[in-house]
Design an enzyme around this catalytic site. Structure first.
Site, PDB file in Angstrom:
ATOM      1  N   GLU A 243       0.877  -1.175   0.000  1.00  0.00           N
ATOM      2  CA  GLU A 243       0.000   0.000   0.000  1.00  0.00           C
ATOM      3  C   GLU A 243       0.905   1.212   0.000  1.00  0.00           C
ATOM      4  O   GLU A 243       1.686   1.410   0.947  1.00  0.00           O
ATOM      5  CB  GLU A 243      -0.905  -0.005   1.232  1.00  0.00           C
ATOM      6  CG  GLU A 243      -1.868   1.164   1.277  1.00  0.00           C
ATOM      7  CD  GLU A 243      -2.446   1.384   2.658  1.00  0.00           C
ATOM      8  OE1 GLU A 243      -2.522   2.557   3.079  1.00  0.00           O
ATOM      9  OE2 GLU A 243      -2.807   0.397   3.317  1.00  0.00           O
ATOM     10  N   CYS A 280      -3.420   7.373   5.183  1.00  0.00           N
ATOM     11  CA  CYS A 280      -3.323   7.038   3.761  1.00  0.00           C
ATOM     12  C   CYS A 280      -4.621   7.329   3.034  1.00  0.00           C
ATOM     13  O   CYS A 280      -4.636   7.405   1.792  1.00  0.00           O
ATOM     14  CB  CYS A 280      -2.944   5.571   3.592  1.00  0.00           C
ATOM     15  SG  CYS A 280      -4.000   4.429   4.500  1.00  0.00           S
TER      16      CYS A 280
END
Length: 503
Positions: A243, A280
């Site tokens: 990620e 994020c």
């Protein structure tokens, strides 16, 4: 190499190694491979016991762990208390999932001589890959770190785990590793099923070690891309579940602005400043109708917050550099805050631009700026906004704020193409841990199509194996004719549900 901590529990040693050498990494990987011989054959009930034991031990140590996490991360007691609870709940959710059994995708096709070609007896299920390297994240010292989602899902799958602790919270990582290893050993997990090392070189060595069969990573685009390259260039390439980067676009329609502009501005302000913007899923770019004055409303909602310590000096420096680049762009205006940040800290900044500027230079204006900043982009019509959103690339989330009755077909066609999770209200910074969650999207947000949050994160660490014409006694219990574990299965094309879950 310096051994910083060591605790012996039930015949197993939990050792955190600072600046681990290649020999240390090799030892941890070989221990994990030896443990795999046991974990691959473990029952769902055994793995559920391991996961629950780790969760219980972490909860019991909360009074020790939360102050330590706050000291190293500056995230605050309230945030960290919730994050630890999320982490232990996640471990327990995976424990229940392995008992339920549907994650195995167990499938039985009985022989059928009438098909072309004739079908033999075929039985298929998912099996664990082997030892997994997990890289702890800086911004979630519990939930995406030593005992976070990657570790929980890999252990649930039956894969031993070696965690590379993050330098942003080394003492917390070491102590968490001790607690988890001790709990696993006391619960009967095999020695070597869990390891913990530190240092950049150790991370590189883990990705390249022949005993490691997959990697879970949450971090920067630059670091993740380099490790992804190492995983892909091995003599035996392995999956790298990274990620990496996301700007998480938001589109607000004119009707939504007319109906609730103040509410939306307050919601955005709260979302992009949460945790000093170190999520994020931070909404980094927001598309609004031209002339709506929305950026000024957001600025008013933000007010004049002071500078807040960020997770690390490196993260703060990267935020300051990214913000300075945005603010210096010819098409960008700083609406609120100071584009010049103080060392080690972050202070909220609202910037504004237009879709024309974005379309002219998307690489500069749509780069992730990891911190408390958001870019408000004014559009003349929705088609202009969608054209700009298409240049975003892959993102973890995309959000639309609209009013009831609006036609969202064209908007959703674009948002679902670029994002893994599409929101119709609210803001993307919360990521629920559940069966239906998807935390992952097209490149560069992630390196795969899988989620790193929620039950289906376990799929990353499993591979399918089919058994043809196998004697019933030779089959795994999950595939035997009488389904002794009572798990959901697809039999001759029909999904069958047991009377009661396994366990």
């Amino acid at each position: 190499m310096t051994v910083t901590t060591a605790t012996s529990v039930a015949g197993s040693t939990a050792t955190a190694v600072a600046g681990a050498s290649p020999a240390d990494v090799d030892g941890a990987a070989r221990a994990a491979r030896a443990a795999f011989a046991t974990s691959v054959a473990s029952t769902a009930a055994e793995r559920a016991t391991w996961l629950t034991a780790a969760a219980d031990a972490l909860d019991a140590a909360s009074d020790e762990l939360i102050p330590l996490a706050d000291e190293e991360s500056h995230l605050g007691t309230a945030r960290l208390t919730g994050e630890l609870a999320r982490t232990t709940s996640q471990l327990r959710l995976f424990a229940s999932a392995v008992l339920e059994g549907s994650y195995l995708e167990a499938t039985v096709d009985h022989p059928d001589a009438t098909t072309i070609p004739p079908r033999p007896d075929l039985r298929r299920m998912l099996r664990p890959l082997g030892p997994v390297a997990v890289f702890g994240a800086s911004n979630f010292p519990f939930a995406f770190s030593v005992a976070g989602g990657d570790t929980a899902s890999a252990l649930a799958a039956g894969c031993p785990v070696i965690v590379k602790g993050h330098s942003a919270h080394p003492r917390l990582s070491r102590r968490t590793a001790e607690i988890v290893a001790a709990a696993l050993a006391a619960a009967g997990a095999p020695e070597g099923v869990f390891g913990h090392v530190e240092g950049r070189e150790a991370g590189v060595a883990l990705v390249q070690h022949p005993e490691v069969r997959a990697v879970g990573f949450t971090g920067s685009l630059h670091g993740g891309r380099a490790l992804f390259g190492l995983a892909s260039s091995r003599p035996d390439p392995i999956p790298f579940y990274g990620e990496l980067s996301a700007v998480n676009p938001v589109l607000i329609t004119a009707a939504a602005i007319d109906a609730r502009a103040v509410e939306l501005a307050a919601g955005l302000a709260a979302s992009f400043t949460l945790g000093v913007g170190q999520f994020c899923t931070n909404p980094g770019v927001v598309f609004v109708p031209a002339g709506s004055g929305f950026a000024s409303r957001v600025a008013a909602a933000v007010g004049q917050p002071g500078a807040v310590p960020m997770l690390t000096d490196g993260i703060a420096a990267a935020f300051a550099d990214g913000l300075a680049g945005l603010a210096a762009h010819d098409g960008v205006v700083v609406v609120a805050g100071d584009a010049v940040q103080q060392p080690g800290t972050g202070a909220a900044v609202v910037l504004s631009t237009t879709t024309d500027a974005v379309l002219a230079d998307p690489q500069a204006l749509l780069a992730e700026c990891f911190g408390p900043a958001t870019l408000v982009v004014e559009y003349d019509d929705v088609d202009d906004a969608l054209a700009a959103i298409r240049t975003v690339g892959g993102s973890l989330t995309a959000t639309v704020h609209a009013e009831p009755g609006e036609d969202l077909g064209d908007i959703l066609a674009v948002l679902t193409e670029i994002a893994g999770r599409v929101l119709f209200a609210g803001w993307p910074t919360g990521v629920a841990v559940s069966w239906a969650q998807q935390h992952g999207g097209p490149w560069p947000s992630t390196t795969s199509i899988h989620t790193s949050v929620g039950v289906t994160a376990i799929r990353r660490f499993l591979r399918p194996v089919a058994y043809q014409d196998a004697p019933d006694a030779a089959l795994p219990p999950e595939l035997r004719e009488d389904n002794p574990l009572r798990i959901p299965r697809r039999v001759d094309g029909v999904l069958t549900l047991p009377d009661a879950p396994a366990g």
